[in-house]
Design a protein around this motif. Structure first.
Motif, mmCIF file in Angstrom:
data_model
loop_
_atom_site.group_PDB
_atom_site.id
_atom_site.type_symbol
_atom_site.label_atom_id
_atom_site.label_comp_id
_atom_site.label_asym_id
_atom_site.label_seq_id
_atom_site.Cartn_x
_atom_site.Cartn_y
_atom_site.Cartn_z
ATOM 1 N N ASP A 56 100.580 16.410 28.318
ATOM 2 C CA ASP A 56 101.106 15.577 29.403
ATOM 3 C C ASP A 56 100.133 15.551 30.584
ATOM 4 O O ASP A 56 99.182 16.315 30.649
ATOM 5 N N ALA A 57 100.381 14.659 31.497
ATOM 6 C CA ALA A 57 99.463 14.417 32.611
ATOM 7 C C ALA A 57 99.310 15.642 33.511
ATOM 8 O O ALA A 57 98.219 15.925 34.011
ATOM 9 N N ALA A 58 100.384 16.389 33.725
ATOM 10 C CA ALA A 58 100.312 17.571 34.597
ATOM 11 C C ALA A 58 99.413 18.639 33.983
ATOM 12 O O ALA A 58 98.612 19.264 34.681
ATOM 13 N N GLN A 59 99.525 18.846 32.670
ATOM 14 C CA GLN A 59 98.664 19.822 32.009
ATOM 15 C C GLN A 59 97.210 19.372 32.056
ATOM 16 O O GLN A 59 96.311 20.186 32.264
ATOM 17 N N LEU A 60 96.974 18.083 31.863
ATOM 18 C CA LEU A 60 95.612 17.561 31.919
ATOM 19 C C LEU A 60 95.018 17.757 33.311
ATOM 20 O O LEU A 60 93.876 18.185 33.456
ATOM 21 N N ALA A 61 95.807 17.470 34.342
ATOM 22 C CA ALA A 61 95.322 17.653 35.714
ATOM 23 C C ALA A 61 95.003 19.117 35.993
ATOM 24 O O ALA A 61 93.989 19.432 36.626
ATOM 25 N N ALA A 62 95.847 20.031 35.498
ATOM 26 C CA ALA A 62 95.602 21.467 35.701
ATOM 27 C C ALA A 62 94.322 21.903 34.972
ATOM 28 O O ALA A 62 93.526 22.677 35.511
ATOM 29 N N LEU A 63 94.117 21.391 33.760
ATOM 30 C CA LEU A 63 92.900 21.727 33.015
ATOM 31 C C LEU A 63 91.654 21.183 33.712
ATOM 32 O O LEU A 63 90.630 21.858 33.777
ATOM 33 N N GLU A 64 91.742 19.962 34.231
ATOM 34 C CA GLU A 64 90.598 19.380 34.933
ATOM 35 C C GLU A 64 90.277 20.169 36.195
ATOM 36 O O GLU A 64 89.102 20.391 36.514
ATOM 37 N N LEU A 65 91.294 20.609 36.923
ATOM 38 C CA LEU A 65 91.082 21.407 38.134
ATOM 39 C C LEU A 65 90.438 22.745 37.778
ATOM 40 O O LEU A 65 89.487 23.183 38.440
ATOM 41 N N ALA A 66 90.932 23.389 36.728
ATOM 42 C CA ALA A 66 90.362 24.670 36.307
ATOM 43 C C ALA A 66 88.914 24.495 35.860
ATOM 44 O O ALA A 66 88.064 25.347 36.142
ATOM 45 N N ALA A 67 88.624 23.397 35.180
ATOM 46 C CA ALA A 67 87.247 23.147 34.733
ATOM 47 C C ALA A 67 86.324 22.948 35.930
ATOM 48 O O ALA A 67 85.197 23.448 35.943
ATOM 49 N N GLU A 68 86.778 22.240 36.927
ATOM 50 C CA GLU A 68 85.961 22.021 38.125
ATOM 51 C C GLU A 68 85.705 23.337 38.854
ATOM 52 O O GLU A 68 84.597 23.597 39.311
ATOM 53 N N GLU A 69 86.734 24.177 38.951
ATOM 54 C CA GLU A 69 86.547 25.489 39.574
ATOM 55 C C GLU A 69 85.559 26.329 38.768
ATOM 56 O O GLU A 69 84.722 27.036 39.335
ATOM 57 N N GLY A 70 85.644 26.247 37.463
ATOM 58 C CA GLY A 70 84.719 26.968 36.607
ATOM 59 C C GLY A 70 83.287 26.510 36.789
ATOM 60 O O GLY A 70 82.360 27.320 36.835
ATOM 61 N N ARG A 71 83.097 25.186 36.907
ATOM 62 C CA ARG A 71 81.748 24.666 37.142
ATOM 63 C C ARG A 71 81.210 25.146 38.487
ATOM 64 O O ARG A 71 80.023 25.472 38.606
ATOM 65 N N THR A 72 82.054 25.196 39.495
ATOM 66 C CA THR A 72 81.633 25.662 40.818
ATOM 67 C C THR A 72 81.207 27.126 40.777
ATOM 68 O O THR A 72 80.161 27.501 41.313
ATOM 69 N N VAL A 73 82.009 27.952 40.120
ATOM 70 C CA VAL A 73 81.689 29.382 40.015
ATOM 71 C C VAL A 73 80.411 29.577 39.199
ATOM 72 O O VAL A 73 79.547 30.384 39.560
ATOM 73 N N SER A 74 80.271 28.823 38.128
ATOM 74 C CA SER A 74 79.073 28.938 37.286
ATOM 75 C C SER A 74 77.815 28.546 38.062
ATOM 76 O O SER A 74 76.781 29.208 37.959
ATOM 77 N N ALA A 75 77.895 27.470 38.840
ATOM 78 C CA ALA A 75 76.740 27.038 39.630
ATOM 79 C C ALA A 75 76.378 28.084 40.686
ATOM 80 O O ALA A 75 75.199 28.359 40.916
ATOM 81 N N ALA A 76 77.387 28.675 41.312
ATOM 82 C CA ALA A 76 77.123 29.712 42.317
ATOM 83 C C ALA A 76 76.481 30.941 41.676
ATOM 84 O O ALA A 76 75.561 31.541 42.246
ATOM 85 N N ALA A 77 76.939 31.301 40.483
ATOM 86 C CA ALA A 77 76.355 32.458 39.792
ATOM 87 C C ALA A 77 74.908 32.176 39.399
ATOM 88 O O ALA A 77 74.043 33.044 39.537
ATOM 89 N N ALA A 78 74.634 30.976 38.920
ATOM 90 C CA ALA A 78 73.259 30.613 38.556
ATOM 91 C C ALA A 78 72.348 30.637 39.774
ATOM 92 O O ALA A 78 71.208 31.104 39.710
ATOM 93 N N LYS A 79 72.844 30.136 40.901
ATOM 94 C CA LYS A 79 72.068 30.141 42.141
ATOM 95 C C LYS A 79 71.785 31.576 42.580
ATOM 96 O O LYS A 79 70.681 31.891 43.030
ATOM 97 N N ALA A 80 72.771 32.465 42.434
ATOM 98 C CA ALA A 80 72.584 33.866 42.812
ATOM 99 C C ALA A 80 71.532 34.537 41.935
ATOM 100 O O ALA A 80 70.734 35.347 42.423
ATOM 101 N N VAL A 81 71.497 34.200 40.653
ATOM 102 C CA VAL A 81 70.496 34.775 39.751
ATOM 103 C C VAL A 81 69.096 34.323 40.164
ATOM 104 O O VAL A 81 68.158 35.129 40.238
ATOM 105 N N VAL A 82 68.946 33.035 40.449
ATOM 106 C CA VAL A 82 67.640 32.505 40.870
ATOM 107 C C VAL A 82 67.205 33.171 42.168
ATOM 108 O O VAL A 82 66.060 33.625 42.296
ATOM 109 N N ASN A 83 68.098 33.240 43.137
ATOM 110 C CA ASN A 83 67.766 33.878 44.413
ATOM 111 C C ASN A 83 67.410 35.349 44.216
ATOM 112 O O ASN A 83 66.523 35.876 44.890
#
Length: 150
Positions: A56-83
């Motif tokens: 359903d749409a609510a589950q899809l929206a929750a999954l999309e939000l979690a995926a976006e948060e995951g991408r944000t955390v992953s990008a921050a971790a990659a930046k920390a490794v480079v730094n």
């Protein structure tokens, strides 16, 4: 149990079923509802046959939000490794602090550059040099100027 609809509800039901607004035959309405249920089940079965799952749409929206948060955390971790790679190289004297941004961009563009930076020689001395008591065999005993003049 008797189920009654007012005129607005009846119109909304007929529109949702795709029937004409003047449809009054209960058998036609029930057949349309049954067809809709069969069609929905057929769509779900067809999707399942292709490895898809309906949500359903609510589950899809929750999954999309979690995926976006995951991408944000992953990008921050990659930046920390480079730094971390660049900061370590600066601490070890492998590059001057003024080249920090340059090396961060290099490693972000090509992760193999982190290995190049790690294998670079030390070009900037980072340890203290030039004073102490045991220079040239002289321990400085009794000589107040020995740590300053050699």
């Amino acid at each position: 149990m008797e189920l009654t609809f007012n005129d607005e509800q009846t119109t909304a039901l007929l529109e949702a079923l795709g029937l004409a607004a003047d449809t009054a035959d209960v058998a036609v309405i029930l057949a349309a509802i049954a067809d809709l249920a069969v069609a929905e089940n057929a769509i779900a079965a067809k999707a399942a046959g292709k490895g898809l799952t309906l949500i359903d749409a609510a589950q899809l929206a929750a999954l999309e939000l979690a995926a976006e948060e995951g991408r944000t955390v992953s990008a921050a971790a990659a930046k920390a490794v480079v730094n971390g790679h660049v900061d370590t190289a600066i601490r070890e004297g492998k590059l001057p602090p003024a080249r920090r941004d340059h090396w961060v961009k290099l490693i972000e563009a090509d992760a193999a550059m982190a290995d190049v930076l790690a294998s670079a020689p030390v070009v900037i001395p980072v340890t203290e040099a030039g004073y102490g008591n045991a220079v040239g065999g002289h321990d400085g005993a009794g000589d107040d100027t020995s740590p300053w003049f050699r």
